[in-house]
Design a protein around this motif. Structure first.
Motif, mmCIF file in Angstrom:
data_model
loop_
_atom_site.group_PDB
_atom_site.id
_atom_site.type_symbol
_atom_site.label_atom_id
_atom_site.label_comp_id
_atom_site.label_asym_id
_atom_site.label_seq_id
_atom_site.Cartn_x
_atom_site.Cartn_y
_atom_site.Cartn_z
ATOM 1 N N VAL A 23 21.957 -22.299 46.117
ATOM 2 C CA VAL A 23 20.890 -22.474 45.124
ATOM 3 C C VAL A 23 19.744 -23.360 45.603
ATOM 4 C CG1 VAL A 23 22.495 -22.067 43.217
ATOM 5 C CG2 VAL A 23 21.994 -24.416 43.921
ATOM 6 N N PRO A 25 16.361 -24.574 46.881
ATOM 7 C CA PRO A 25 15.072 -23.870 46.902
ATOM 8 C C PRO A 25 14.590 -23.699 48.345
ATOM 9 C CG PRO A 25 14.825 -26.102 46.034
ATOM 10 C CD PRO A 25 16.278 -25.890 46.287
ATOM 11 N N GLN A 26 14.648 -22.490 48.819
ATOM 12 C CA GLN A 26 14.243 -22.139 50.178
ATOM 13 C C GLN A 26 13.527 -20.791 50.127
ATOM 14 O OE1 GLN A 26 14.976 -23.884 53.151
ATOM 15 N NE2 GLN A 26 15.785 -25.501 51.859
#
Length: 90
Positions: A23, A25-26
């Motif tokens: 999960v 953020p990338q």
């Protein structure tokens, strides 16, 4: 017979670690080559056979894929029904 690394993540910590990777953020998925070393802490694993390596990595990747499926299922349910039913293991 080698028992794998002396220091490895217990199951609950493994789930938390993998969930964080999933999960985070990338712009794209974090590659296993980037996060696998974090499973062992400061000590690299010592396996005696290729089968041991395949068994351990296979189990980790199976759990990783199961978590992705669980999270995706939970997000779809949240979007469709406004119900959050994803529950991390603990």
């Amino acid at each position: 017979m080698a028992s794998g690394p002396k220091i490895a993540l217990p199951p609950l910590e493994l789930d938390g670690y993998l969930t964080g990777i999933i999960v985070a953020p990338q712009p794209g998925p974090i590659l296993p080559s980037q996060w696998l070393p974090g499973l062992w802490g400061t000590e690299e694993p010592a396996f005696e056979t290729r089968e041991q390596v395949q068994t351990v990595l296979g189990a980790v990747m199976e759990r990783y894929n199961a978590l992705i499926a669980d999270i995706d299922r939970g997000l779809k349910r949240l979007e469709a029904d406004r119900v959050c039913d994803y529950r991390p293991m603990f």
